[in-house]
Design a protein around this motif. Sequence first.
Motif, PDB file in Angstrom:
ATOM      1  N   GLY A 286     -73.898 -65.214 -16.423  1.00 20.76           N
ATOM      2  CA  GLY A 286     -74.195 -64.769 -15.074  1.00 20.76           C
ATOM      3  C   GLY A 286     -74.830 -63.397 -15.007  1.00 20.76           C
ATOM      4  N   ASN A 287     -74.880 -62.856 -13.788  1.00 18.62           N
ATOM      5  CA  ASN A 287     -75.524 -61.567 -13.569  1.00 18.62           C
ATOM      6  C   ASN A 287     -74.845 -60.446 -14.338  1.00 18.62           C
ATOM      7  OD1 ASN A 287     -77.097 -63.011 -11.824  1.00 18.62           O
ATOM      8  ND2 ASN A 287     -76.610 -61.820  -9.997  1.00 18.62           N
TER       9      ASN A 287
ATOM     10  N   MET B 119     -69.508 -70.325 -18.228  1.00 17.34           N
ATOM     11  CA  MET B 119     -68.628 -69.405 -17.522  1.00 17.34           C
ATOM     12  C   MET B 119     -67.172 -69.595 -17.927  1.00 17.34           C
ATOM     13  SD  MET B 119     -70.451 -69.703 -13.785  1.00 17.34           S
ATOM     14  CE  MET B 119     -69.244 -68.656 -12.965  1.00 17.34           C
TER      15      MET B 119
ATOM     16  N   HIS C 290     -71.204 -66.929  -6.703  1.00 15.55           N
ATOM     17  CA  HIS C 290     -71.926 -67.380  -7.895  1.00 15.55           C
ATOM     18  C   HIS C 290     -73.324 -66.786  -7.740  1.00 15.55           C
ATOM     19  CE1 HIS C 290     -68.927 -69.832  -9.668  1.00 15.55           C
ATOM     20  NE2 HIS C 290     -68.907 -70.753  -8.714  1.00 15.55           N
TER      21      HIS C 290
ATOM     22  N   MET D 173     -75.813 -65.588  -9.632  1.00  9.52           N
ATOM     23  CA  MET D 173     -77.032 -66.044 -10.291  1.00  9.52           C
ATOM     24  C   MET D 173     -77.543 -67.322  -9.631  1.00  9.52           C
ATOM     25  SD  MET D 173     -77.986 -66.453 -14.335  1.00  9.52           S
ATOM     26  CE  MET D 173     -78.263 -64.691 -14.520  1.00  9.52           C
TER      27      MET D 173
END
Length: 588
Positions: free
Chosen positions: A401-402, A428, A482, A484
Amino acid sequence: MTSTTPNLREAETVRLVDYLVAELARAGVTHVFGVGGANIEDLYDAVHRCGSVRGIVAKHEFSAVTMADGYARTTRRIGVVAATSGGGAMNLVPGLAEAHASRVPVLALVGQPPTGQEGHGAFQDSSGKAGSFDAREVFAPVSRFCARVEDADSLTELLPRAVAAAQADPRGPAVLLLPKDVQQAQIRVPGRGAGSTPCVPTAPAARLDGAALTTASDTLRKAGRVLVIAGEDLAAADARTELAELARRLGAWVAVTPDAKDVFDNRDPRFAGVAGVMGHANVEDCLRRADVCLLVGTRLPMMARGGLERALATTDVVCLGPEPPFVAGTALGGNLRDALRAVTARLPPGPRPCPPHAGPLPTPVPSTLPQARGQTIPYVQAVAAVEAALPQDAHVFVDAGNAGASAVHLLPAPRHGRFVVAVGMGGMGYTFGAGIGAALATGRRTYVLAGDGAFFMHGMEVHTAVEYAAPVTFVIFNNNAHAMCALREEFFQGGVRNDDLFARTDLAAGVAAAFPSLDATGAGDGAQLCTALLRGNTGGGPAFVAVNCDPREIPPFLPFQSFAEITESTNGAESKESSDERGVVHAG
């Protein structure tokens, strides 16, 4: 604990599970991770009786596999996971898929119903009989070796085969399916002395191809400028010293793949940065200036070569590693450490100067979206606080993710610890189990860097860290989304859908209430974050810190940067060409 395992030097027969655990202990295995159940309880009983192997009970089988994965990556020993039949067994699959994709040696011991009940309606039957599915067909695609132990005596053959397959190149998981009655059966073992060799072998090294060695060495010797891109296999082979010496002889720039930041000193003047979609523009610049690109321990998958395709197409490529690369070039297979030493020996002695380069400067990230309301910490400030507090012998596990993209891009790897990113199938939540496994295996402070989405998937493994006093610091970048996925919707699908944006959650308060003994802190700025992390470093057990981040902040992730740059541009005709040239990939 006093061991009550039968003395295998004297006994002629023991329970199969006692023999199995004793063999793992003799081979250096110190922990078995998993979740219990009726069809694996005998193995856990043997672990308890052994005394020299510690059983770690996770909250979920996926995390148990990632604990074994983190154990293996930080110790270079095989990681062992044990689970029961049915849903317990099936929960192993995504974790084993990550170990398969990232070439991590893991042994999965999977309980099964008693053999006499197979095909007769046994609870959680996966024998393939009478309409049940066959567990071997489930595990075969995500393992290097998979077998059902049909009777006790066959284990003496199957165990060494499984471990050898897991440790051979390419490495990966091995699976043994253990029916409950077979676990309980008596097994005949020969008498042996204390110095005898365990049945768990070390895989022999593959020989180097002489012609390929000559071609690779000649190409590098004649090259003026060389860019090395080093990958995760180099860490698995423990060949950092050999890489540094080869780079010194070549006068080469050294870049790393996202999952291998720790294989070369990030503060060395030769360090060019991270390659690929989370990486640094300097790597592409060095590649365009290089005569040869030398891949070491990486096949250069898409996440590592995104944005480099055009430059790679016009540069000679040499690859050292056990598997052929995904790009065209000269490949020298075999043992990676042996290949590095052999190539280095054919180069002129003495160091060559490294040509000047810009270094891994952070990529400026365009900001075309309105910022969220409320107090948030920009990723660059949050990661800087982590860098200031991070011990140089710590291990770092970075989630997807980010938050993960920001850490890969901005955080230098600790000089004497692992920096692990699961870019295979882990996805994740991988880091929570993996970080715990690494911390318990090595006793070192381990940092887990993850977003709130990953936390909600597998973050309750914090409970496991508390139960076993694992020295893990969980740093949660909470953007209540979430993010991204939300940014992908904004950039590529015409607008954000509310289902990827969450109501605000105070994670630190929730975790503090759930675990009163845990040092859980909510940090409002970089200084508070650094202070909380330094305090966690001084403790012997886990710590938890949450920071609020902006879900609209664009991370240093190439597809988003490219789109934002295109959005800001007034020349619409350049849009498609710019995206294609920079190798936009789709990863979430």
